[in-house]
Design an enzyme around this catalytic site. Structure first.
Site, short mmCIF file in Angstrom:
data_model
loop_
_atom_site.label_atom_id
_atom_site.label_comp_id
_atom_site.label_asym_id
_atom_site.label_seq_id
_atom_site.Cartn_x
_atom_site.Cartn_y
_atom_site.Cartn_z
N ARG B 56 0.82 -1.20 0.00
CA ARG B 56 0.00 0.00 0.00
C ARG B 56 0.87 1.27 0.00
NH1 ARG B 56 -4.50 -1.09 2.40
NH2 ARG B 56 -3.27 -2.66 3.48
N THR B 57 1.79 1.33 0.93
CA THR B 57 2.66 2.51 1.05
C THR B 57 3.57 2.65 -0.17
OG1 THR B 57 2.64 2.34 3.46
CG2 THR B 57 4.43 3.60 2.49
N LYS B 86 25.47 -12.67 2.44
CA LYS B 86 26.16 -11.55 1.83
C LYS B 86 26.63 -10.52 2.87
CE LYS B 86 24.50 -12.10 -2.86
NZ LYS B 86 23.93 -11.47 -4.05
N ARG B 107 11.66 1.74 3.54
CA ARG B 107 10.95 1.12 4.66
C ARG B 107 11.90 0.10 5.27
NH1 ARG B 107 5.59 -0.64 6.86
NH2 ARG B 107 4.97 1.27 5.77
N HIS B 135 6.70 6.97 11.10
CA HIS B 135 6.11 6.82 9.78
C HIS B 135 5.61 8.23 9.42
CE1 HIS B 135 4.34 5.27 6.30
NE2 HIS B 135 3.38 4.53 6.78
#
Lengths: 311, 311, 311
Positions: B56-57, B86, B107, B135
Site C-alpha cells: 500500500r505505502t 552476503k 521502509r 512513519h
C-alpha cells in the site's frame, strides 16, 4: 542466433577496439546522467528477467534504462516460469518475452543460460550473470574503472585477491584484461580456492603475465590495482580454516600504508569484512565509484543493443 | 549528513511554517492529478527500497512519482542485501543505491534506519516507516486530511483510539499536532496498550492538552476527529482479553449517532473489524479520502526533495 | 458498479460488434508497436494487482501499457493485503488502489473476485484471471489469433484438446466463439476432465454445434484450429492413468501430417510436452504468434478503458 542482434553474453566476446569504443560511450553517458538523463530510447521496453534475485544488479540496469528514457518491466521471480508444475523451457520463456520487449537483461542460475536465450531471442540479450559462468557487465565496469582511475589499462599491474576459484568476476575481468598490452596479474588466494587452470590457460594463450601467490603484503607495494573479493565462508571445510585463510587478506589501514600513492582498491561488492570500514575515507578506496560506473557501462551497452534494432 | 539534501526522517522535524507550506503544495498536487499529472520530474529516478513489504505505502509513493513524470525502480525484497550470506551493511547498500537514483524511499524493520541511511546518502531519503519508530508521511497525510476536512488544525479536538503503545502512526501524528494551538487529544486505549510516556512528555513540553481514558462513548460527542486504529490481536495475552478490549472500541452506527454532524472518522488502514462496514456510507467516514490524500502529500514531499538537488 | 467505467470481467460480456471493434483496434495496435509505440496515455497509471504470481500475463499487460506511453506500478505480492494478520477485505484494497491509478489489472485466486473489485472501484478493472473462473483477455487474444490466421471466425472448426474441466481458457474461448455463425467445436479430453455441463448448456442456448470425443486423430483432418492445452498431472488419481490419458493427445509431426495445409495449432502456454519441439518449425505452429497477439489485444483493452475516464 540472429546475427543482426547485439548480445552481451561473455567477457571473451570483446575485442580491444570494441572495449575502446564502449569506454568512450560510457564516458559520454556520465555527461548524460550529469545533465539529467535523456529520452533517446523513449518508447523502448527492457525486460529484466531474473531467475534469482540480485537487486543491486537489477536496479543498476533499470536505472540505466530509465536514464535513457526507456521503460522497464520485469521480475525477480522468473524461476516460476520453469516451476516443476508448469515445466516451461527457458527457450519458450524467451520466445514469449521477446514479443513484449526490445531488450532482455537476464540473470540465471545455470552456466550457458544466456547463450541458450540468445539462440532463440528476437531481441538482444544481456547476460547479468549465469550461475558460476560469466558476469560480463561487471568485468566491463571493472575495466572501465581501472582505465578512469589509473589512466590506462595497458601496463596495469593488478592483484586479484580472495576466492579466485568460484568468484566469476575475477575470471571475466581476466578475459577482458587479456586484450591489453604488458599487463601483470597477481592471483592471490588461499590454497583451496586458487584461480582455475582454464583461466590460466587463456592468459597463457594471450601472452598475459601472471603469478600465483598467497602473500598479499609483499605484492601490495608493486601494484596499481588491488581487486579485493569476498571469501565465501561456505566454501571452506571448517570455520577455523576459513578464518585462517581470510585473515590474511583483509584490506585495512596497515595494508593501505604499503600501497602506492596512486594505486586503487576495487571490490565488486557486497563486502563482508574483507575491507575495513576505516579504508572508506582513503581516496584510493574506489569501490563506490566503481559501483557507480556500472550505471554508465550498462547505459552504453543498452544503447548499443537498442540502436541495432528496428522497432 | 549532507546539509543540502531535504530528507524526511521523522515527524518532529517539521515546523509549523513548513507544514503550512507543505499543505499548500499538496493542495496544488490535487490539481496536478485532476488535470492528468505533469512531467516536472521527467528523467528523475526514485528508488523504493523496502526491507519489508508494504504494498500500500510503496504503491502510493510510486504513483506519486509517476504523476510527476518520474521513473521508479525498486524492490520489496531489500532484505536480501543484508542476508546472512552476503552480510552487507545498510550504509553500503545506501551508498550504492545513491548512485542509481535521485531520491530513495525506504521502509525498514529497525528504529533509526532512515537516519542511518540519510547519514551516508548522496540523495534525499524519505522514511516510509522504520520498525516501531516513525512513519512521518502517514502523520503528514493525516494532518493534511484534518485540515481539509475540519477546516483547520488549530483548536482541533481529536480522539486517538486503539493500540496506542505500538501504533507508530499515533505517535507521529501527536508530534505533528504539537505544532498547533489549542489542540486537545484524547488517548483512548485498553489498559495494556496505553500511549507511551515519551509521547506524553513531548506533548507536555509543547504545552499540548491531552487526556487518557478508556471511555470512547463519553468522548464521542465532543470531538472533531475520531482517529481509529487497529487493535493488534497478537499484543494481547489471551483471546478473551483481546476481545474484551477491542469490543469497546468498535466504530459503528450507534457510535456515529453520538458524534457531531461535522466531525470525521479517520483510520490509517488496513482495518480489521474496528470500523463497521455500515459506516462507510456515512459522509463523516473520511478514511478513504484520507488514503487518497497520501498521494498528494507524497507528491509534495518528492517534489521538494527533488527540487533541491542538481542532477 | 459505476456504469461509466469500462470493465473487462468475463468473456460473456462481449457482443459480436464489440469483438469486431476490438479486433480492429488490436490490428491498429500492431502498427503502433511496429512504429515504436506511442505516448497516447502518457501520465496515466496502471496498477497490476496480482494476488498470485503470473509473470507472463503481468509482463504482457505491463508491456501493453508501456507501449501506450503510460506508467506501471504494481505487485505480485498482493496477497499480503489480505494476510491473516492484517485482514483487509478485497473491497477496501480496491478502494485504496483506485486512488492511486487510472486502471487496475487484477489476478486473483477466487472466482468472482474481479466482479467484486469492479463493484467498488472508481477506475476500470481488467480481470487477468480469477481462480477457476474466467481469463477473458486470453480468450480474446485466442479469438483474435484465429481471425488473423484463419481469416474469419464465422464457420471455424476448432478442436479444444486436453483438460477441459479445469482449463478456464477453453471455457472463456467457448463463450467468445458463441458470438459467431456456423462454428463447430470438438471437445477432446480424457474421460475424467470433460468439458463441464454449464459450458455445454451455454453453447446449446446460443445454438453452437459441438461434439465430445476422445479421438483426436480422426478429427485432426477436418479442423481449422487445434487448440491444445496442458493436461495437469495433479488432476489424475495415478501417474499411470495420467500417462495413458495424456499420451493420446500429443501434437507431434505425425499428427501434423493429418492436419490441413491451412490449419493452425494454438496453445495458451506454457506447454509441458504436449506439443513436440519439432512442431515449432511448422508454419502452422501459431502459438508464439498467438502469445504476441496478447500484447495488441491488451493494448486495445487498456486504451478503451482509459479513454472512457476523465482523469
Amino acid at each position: 542466433m540472429n546475427p543482426n542482434l547485439y548480445h552481451v553474453l561473455g567477457a571473451k566476446q570483446f575485442s580491444r577496439s570494441e572495449l575502446d569504443e564502449l569506454f568512450v560511450a560510457a564516458k559520454g553517458m556520465e555527461e548524460v546522467v550529469r545533465t539529467g538523463g535523456n529520452r533517446s530510447h523513449q518508447g523502448a521496453i527492457m525486460t529484466t528477467l531474473f531467475f534469482e534475485a540480485s537487486t543491486r544488479t537489477r536496479l543498476s540496469f533499470e536505472a540505466a534504462m530509465s536514464r535513457l528514457g526507456g521503460s522497464v518491466i520485469g521480475t525477480e521471480n522468473a524461476a516460476q516460469f520453469s516451476s516443476a508444475i508448469k515445466g516451461e523451457t527457458l527457450e519458450d520463456t524467451i520466445r514469449i518475452i521477446s514479443g513484449y520487449s526490445d531488450v532482455i537483461v537476464m540473470r540465471h542460475t545455470e552456466i550457458g543460460a544466456a547463450k541458450r536465450a540468445a539462440a532463440v531471442a528476437d531481441v538482444p540479450v544481456i547476460n547479468a550473470g549465469d550461475g558460476a559462468g560469466e558476469h560480463p557487465t561487471q568485468a566491463l565496469l571493472d575495466a572501465y574503472t581501472i582505465q578512469k582511475e589509473v589512466g590506462q589499462l595497458d601496463g596495469v599491474r593488478i592483484a586479484m585477491v580472495g576466492d579466485l576459484a568460484y568468484g566469476r568476476t575475477v575470471h571475466s575481468l581476466s578475459y577482458i584484461l587479456a586484450n591489453y598490452r604488458n599487463v601483470m596479474v597477481y592471483y592471490i588466494s588461499p590454497e583451496n580456492v586458487r584461480i582455475p587452470g582454464y583461466v590460466k590457460r587463456y592468459m597463457d594463450e594471450k601472452g598475459i603475465r601472471y603469478e600465483e601467490t598467497g602473500d598479499l603484503e609483499s605484492v601490495a607495494g608493486s601494484i596499481d590495482v588491488l581487486y579485493q573479493t569476498r571469501i565465501q565462508k561456505e566454501r571452506f571445510p571448517s570455520l577455523e580454516e576459513y578464518e585462517k585463510a581470510s585473515g590474511h587478506f583483509i584490506v585495512d589501514e596497515e595494508l593501505m600504508s604499503r600501497m602506492n600513492k596512486n594505486s586503487i582498491v576495487l571490490h565488486p561488492l557486497p563486502r563482508a569484512g574483507e575491507i575495513a570500514d576505516a579504508v572508506d575515507n582513503d581516496p584510493r578506496a574506489a569501490y563506490f565509484r566503481q559501483a557507480r560506473n556500472g550505471l554508465y557501462i550498462r547505459m552504453a551497452l543498452i544503447d548499443k543493443a537498442l540502436s541495432g534494432i528496428n522497432r
